[in-house]
Design a protein around this motif. Structure first.
Motif, PDB file in Angstrom:
ATOM      1  N   ARG A  21      15.302   0.915  12.910  1.00 21.40           N
ATOM      2  CA  ARG A  21      17.297   0.988  11.902  1.00 21.40           C
ATOM      3  C   ARG A  21      18.164   2.108  11.762  1.00 21.40           C
ATOM      4  O   ARG A  21      19.393   1.976  11.489  1.00 21.40           O
ATOM      5  CB  ARG A  21      16.222   0.982  10.651  1.00 21.40           C
ATOM      6  CG  ARG A  21      15.742   1.859   9.896  1.00 21.40           C
ATOM      7  CD  ARG A  21      15.458   1.411   8.371  1.00 21.40           C
ATOM      8  NE  ARG A  21      14.998   3.083   7.824  1.00 21.40           N
ATOM      9  CZ  ARG A  21      14.116   3.632   6.543  1.00 21.40           C
ATOM     10  NH1 ARG A  21      14.944   2.401   5.723  1.00 21.40           N
ATOM     11  NH2 ARG A  21      13.552   4.885   6.369  1.00 21.40           N
ATOM     12  N   SER A  22      18.187   3.123  12.246  1.00 25.46           N
ATOM     13  CA  SER A  22      19.214   4.066  12.746  1.00 25.46           C
ATOM     14  C   SER A  22      19.377   4.405  13.956  1.00 25.46           C
ATOM     15  O   SER A  22      20.189   4.616  14.219  1.00 25.46           O
ATOM     16  CB  SER A  22      18.546   5.876  12.671  1.00 25.46           C
ATOM     17  OG  SER A  22      17.135   5.896  12.919  1.00 25.46           O
ATOM     18  N   VAL A  23      18.846   2.969  14.874  1.00 29.76           N
ATOM     19  CA  VAL A  23      19.332   3.265  16.541  1.00 29.76           C
ATOM     20  C   VAL A  23      20.842   2.215  16.988  1.00 29.76           C
ATOM     21  O   VAL A  23      20.253   1.187  16.110  1.00 29.76           O
ATOM     22  CB  VAL A  23      18.181   2.604  17.795  1.00 29.76           C
ATOM     23  CG1 VAL A  23      18.454   2.580  18.575  1.00 29.76           C
ATOM     24  CG2 VAL A  23      17.106   3.407  17.216  1.00 29.76           C
ATOM     25  N   ASP A  24      22.184   2.749  17.392  1.00 32.61           N
ATOM     26  CA  ASP A  24      22.828   1.463  17.644  1.00 32.61           C
ATOM     27  C   ASP A  24      22.856   1.002  18.547  1.00 32.61           C
ATOM     28  O   ASP A  24      22.182   1.026  19.534  1.00 32.61           O
ATOM     29  CB  ASP A  24      23.985   1.893  17.699  1.00 32.61           C
ATOM     30  CG  ASP A  24      24.654   1.843  17.764  1.00 32.61           C
ATOM     31  OD1 ASP A  24      25.156   0.221  17.656  1.00 32.61           O
ATOM     32  OD2 ASP A  24      26.613   1.802  18.277  1.00 32.61           O
ATOM     33  N   PRO A  79       2.077   5.781  20.175  1.00 36.47           N
ATOM     34  CA  PRO A  79       2.884   6.651  20.212  1.00 36.47           C
ATOM     35  C   PRO A  79       4.276   6.483  21.485  1.00 36.47           C
ATOM     36  O   PRO A  79       3.802   5.592  21.922  1.00 36.47           O
ATOM     37  CB  PRO A  79       2.517   7.459  20.896  1.00 36.47           C
ATOM     38  CG  PRO A  79       1.330   7.154  21.350  1.00 36.47           C
ATOM     39  CD  PRO A  79       0.767   5.609  20.819  1.00 36.47           C
ATOM     40  N   SER A  80       4.952   7.412  21.110  1.00 31.98           N
ATOM     41  CA  SER A  80       5.980   7.766  22.585  1.00 31.98           C
ATOM     42  C   SER A  80       4.985   7.667  23.591  1.00 31.98           C
ATOM     43  O   SER A  80       3.918   8.222  23.853  1.00 31.98           O
ATOM     44  CB  SER A  80       6.841   9.147  22.204  1.00 31.98           C
ATOM     45  OG  SER A  80       7.686   7.877  20.792  1.00 31.98           O
ATOM     46  N   ALA A  81       5.791   7.863  24.591  1.00 31.94           N
ATOM     47  CA  ALA A  81       5.103   7.680  25.843  1.00 31.94           C
ATOM     48  C   ALA A  81       6.610   7.057  27.262  1.00 31.94           C
ATOM     49  O   ALA A  81       7.622   6.392  27.319  1.00 31.94           O
ATOM     50  CB  ALA A  81       4.433   6.192  26.777  1.00 31.94           C
ATOM     51  N   PRO A  82       6.436   8.426  28.068  1.00 30.54           N
ATOM     52  CA  PRO A  82       7.123   7.821  29.021  1.00 30.54           C
ATOM     53  C   PRO A  82       8.054   7.315  29.568  1.00 30.54           C
ATOM     54  O   PRO A  82       7.181   6.166  29.901  1.00 30.54           O
ATOM     55  CB  PRO A  82       7.019   9.206  30.393  1.00 30.54           C
ATOM     56  CG  PRO A  82       5.824   9.770  29.658  1.00 30.54           C
ATOM     57  CD  PRO A  82       5.112   8.807  28.280  1.00 30.54           C
ATOM     58  N   GLY A  83       9.173   7.199  29.361  1.00 28.43           N
ATOM     59  CA  GLY A  83       9.982   5.707  30.540  1.00 28.43           C
ATOM     60  C   GLY A  83      10.820   4.829  28.892  1.00 28.43           C
ATOM     61  O   GLY A  83      11.334   4.010  29.090  1.00 28.43           O
ATOM     62  N   PHE A  84       9.911   4.340  27.667  1.00 30.46           N
ATOM     63  CA  PHE A  84      10.371   4.279  26.797  1.00 30.46           C
ATOM     64  C   PHE A  84      11.026   5.076  25.864  1.00 30.46           C
ATOM     65  O   PHE A  84      11.243   6.153  25.596  1.00 30.46           O
ATOM     66  CB  PHE A  84       8.843   3.850  25.866  1.00 30.46           C
ATOM     67  CG  PHE A  84       7.731   2.551  26.556  1.00 30.46           C
ATOM     68  CD1 PHE A  84       8.178   1.163  26.731  1.00 30.46           C
ATOM     69  CD2 PHE A  84       7.241   2.829  27.539  1.00 30.46           C
ATOM     70  CE1 PHE A  84       7.961  -0.037  26.904  1.00 30.46           C
ATOM     71  CE2 PHE A  84       6.699   2.212  28.073  1.00 30.46           C
ATOM     72  CZ  PHE A  84       6.242   0.810  28.175  1.00 30.46           C
ATOM     73  N   ASP A  85      11.876   4.486  25.220  1.00 28.80           N
ATOM     74  CA  ASP A  85      12.714   4.614  24.788  1.00 28.80           C
ATOM     75  C   ASP A  85      12.632   5.212  23.398  1.00 28.80           C
ATOM     76  O   ASP A  85      12.861   5.964  22.523  1.00 28.80           O
ATOM     77  CB  ASP A  85      14.283   3.432  24.388  1.00 28.80           C
ATOM     78  CG  ASP A  85      14.346   4.096  26.095  1.00 28.80           C
ATOM     79  OD1 ASP A  85      15.600   4.434  26.705  1.00 28.80           O
ATOM     80  OD2 ASP A  85      15.093   2.487  26.736  1.00 28.80           O
ATOM     81  N   THR A  86      11.986   3.903  22.575  1.00 23.50           N
ATOM     82  CA  THR A  86      11.161   4.079  21.044  1.00 23.50           C
ATOM     83  C   THR A  86      10.131   3.521  20.423  1.00 23.50           C
ATOM     84  O   THR A  86       9.415   2.725  21.610  1.00 23.50           O
ATOM     85  CB  THR A  86      12.407   3.593  20.388  1.00 23.50           C
ATOM     86  OG1 THR A  86      11.965   4.447  19.132  1.00 23.50           O
ATOM     87  CG2 THR A  86      12.510   2.462  20.139  1.00 23.50           C
ATOM     88  N   ALA A  93      16.251  -5.048  15.341  1.00 17.39           N
ATOM     89  CA  ALA A  93      16.881  -4.559  16.384  1.00 17.39           C
ATOM     90  C   ALA A  93      18.276  -5.868  16.803  1.00 17.39           C
ATOM     91  O   ALA A  93      18.988  -5.454  16.945  1.00 17.39           O
ATOM     92  CB  ALA A  93      15.895  -5.406  18.294  1.00 17.39           C
ATOM     93  N   PHE A  94      18.345  -7.089  15.921  1.00 16.57           N
ATOM     94  CA  PHE A  94      19.617  -7.972  16.301  1.00 16.57           C
ATOM     95  C   PHE A  94      20.148  -7.041  14.396  1.00 16.57           C
ATOM     96  O   PHE A  94      21.837  -7.518  14.882  1.00 16.57           O
ATOM     97  CB  PHE A  94      18.941  -9.485  15.455  1.00 16.57           C
ATOM     98  CG  PHE A  94      17.849  -9.619  17.151  1.00 16.57           C
ATOM     99  CD1 PHE A  94      19.059 -10.221  18.448  1.00 16.57           C
ATOM    100  CD2 PHE A  94      16.818 -10.456  16.885  1.00 16.57           C
ATOM    101  CE1 PHE A  94      18.237 -10.578  19.360  1.00 16.57           C
ATOM    102  CE2 PHE A  94      16.897 -11.041  17.848  1.00 16.57           C
ATOM    103  CZ  PHE A  94      16.762 -11.436  18.978  1.00 16.57           C
ATOM    104  N   ALA A  95      19.672  -7.032  13.315  1.00 19.40           N
ATOM    105  CA  ALA A  95      20.507  -6.352  12.398  1.00 19.40           C
ATOM    106  C   ALA A  95      21.157  -5.172  13.621  1.00 19.40           C
ATOM    107  O   ALA A  95      22.140  -4.403  12.717  1.00 19.40           O
ATOM    108  CB  ALA A  95      20.195  -6.015  11.395  1.00 19.40           C
ATOM    109  N   GLN A  96      20.997  -4.586  14.354  1.00 17.99           N
ATOM    110  CA  GLN A  96      21.489  -3.064  14.918  1.00 17.99           C
ATOM    111  C   GLN A  96      22.329  -3.583  15.685  1.00 17.99           C
ATOM    112  O   GLN A  96      23.018  -2.841  16.439  1.00 17.99           O
ATOM    113  CB  GLN A  96      20.094  -2.114  14.866  1.00 17.99           C
ATOM    114  CG  GLN A  96      19.638  -1.518  13.835  1.00 17.99           C
ATOM    115  CD  GLN A  96      20.456  -0.895  13.192  1.00 17.99           C
ATOM    116  OE1 GLN A  96      20.869  -1.559  12.143  1.00 17.99           O
ATOM    117  NE2 GLN A  96      20.829  -0.054  12.925  1.00 17.99           N
ATOM    118  N   GLY A  97      22.287  -4.909  16.388  1.00 20.03           N
ATOM    119  CA  GLY A  97      23.034  -5.469  17.268  1.00 20.03           C
ATOM    120  C   GLY A  97      22.833  -5.603  18.822  1.00 20.03           C
ATOM    121  O   GLY A  97      23.717  -5.843  19.312  1.00 20.03           O
ATOM    122  N   ALA A  98      21.236  -5.471  18.802  1.00 19.22           N
ATOM    123  CA  ALA A  98      21.051  -5.511  20.259  1.00 19.22           C
ATOM    124  C   ALA A  98      21.275  -7.918  19.976  1.00 19.22           C
ATOM    125  O   ALA A  98      21.682  -8.291  19.351  1.00 19.22           O
ATOM    126  CB  ALA A  98      19.682  -6.087  20.095  1.00 19.22           C
TER     127      ALA A  98
END
Length: 233
Positions: A82-85, A67-74, A33-38
């Motif tokens: 690693r592909s998320v800005d 697994p994915s769940a409503p309200g969560f982004d990833t 997350a930090f590597a992706q700019g957080a």
């Protein structure tokens, strides 16, 4: 250095210095997350708290295990993250073990969160600050996760400045129960590259320091001087 290696439930008292280890996958994900700019990672007490924080701050990025769940982004996967800005954004993270371990030692004077991807930077920070009596919190499997213990033992040895071959520690992690469950699809919310990404030694040059900020446990990346810049130990 007099290290101790304890599971979360074995923490009878708040340590002065704690290194909370979750290799697969919480703190590998946080490092990515930090590597992706957080800007920062807020460690949530519960899924409900994570969702409440997201509701109050819609621009924050909410991450959970499984697994994915409503309200969560990833989900808690380095291969997916690693592909998320994340440039300049805040991440809210809730996981089964890693975030729980960090919150269990939130009153410590120094809390570092670590995995193999930030192992050397974590060890160097311990050396620079001349930390003694360090407690390594082994978060997985009630303190028995060998990938976390191997990483903690490796960091402890490197913190003394000793030349230590990482191969055996990485082998143990790669043969751990967690690695097998990720590789075999037992756990949900997994990318095929997750195990390999969790075993990338020193992928990132920063350590990760957690501290209370306005009642929230906040994790931030921390630049660590290179070995050439360190004062003699």
């Amino acid at each position: 250095m007099d290290p101790r290696f304890l599971g979360i439930t074995e923490l009878a008292e708040t340590p002065r210095v704690a290194v909370v280890v979750d290799v697969m996958r919480a703190f590998t994900v946080a490092a990515w997350a930090f590597a992706q700019g957080a800007e920062k990672v807020v460690l949530a007490e519960s899924l409900d708290e994570a969702l409440a924080l997201k509701a109050r701050h819609p621009d924050w990025v909410a991450i959970k295990d499984g697994p994915s769940a409503p309200g969560f982004d990833t989900v808690n996967s380095p291969g997916l993250l690693r592909s998320v800005d994340l440039g300049g954004r805040t991440v809210v993270q809730k996981t089964t073990a890693g975030t729980v371990g960090a919150l269990a030692v939130k009153e410590a004077s120094l809390v570092l969160c670590a995995g193999f991807v930030v192992a050397e930077a974590t060890a160097r920070l311990l050396r620079i600050r001349e930390c003694d009596g360090v407690t390594f919190v082994i978060t997985g499997e009630d303190g028995r996760a060998d990938e976390d213990l191997a990483c903690a033992q490796y960091i402890a040895r490197r913190a003394t400045g000793a030349g230590t071959d990482a191969a055996e520690f990485l082998r143990r992690a790669g043969e751990s129960r967690a690695a097998a469950e990720l590789a075999e699809g037992v756990r949900q919310g997994v990318h095929p590259d997750d195990v390999a990404l969790c075993l990338e030694l020193d992928r990132f040059p920063f350590a990760m320091v957690a501290a209370l900020e306005d009642s929230l446990m906040v994790l931030r990346s921390h630049a660590v001087p290179s070995p050439a810049d360190e004062a003699p130990v």
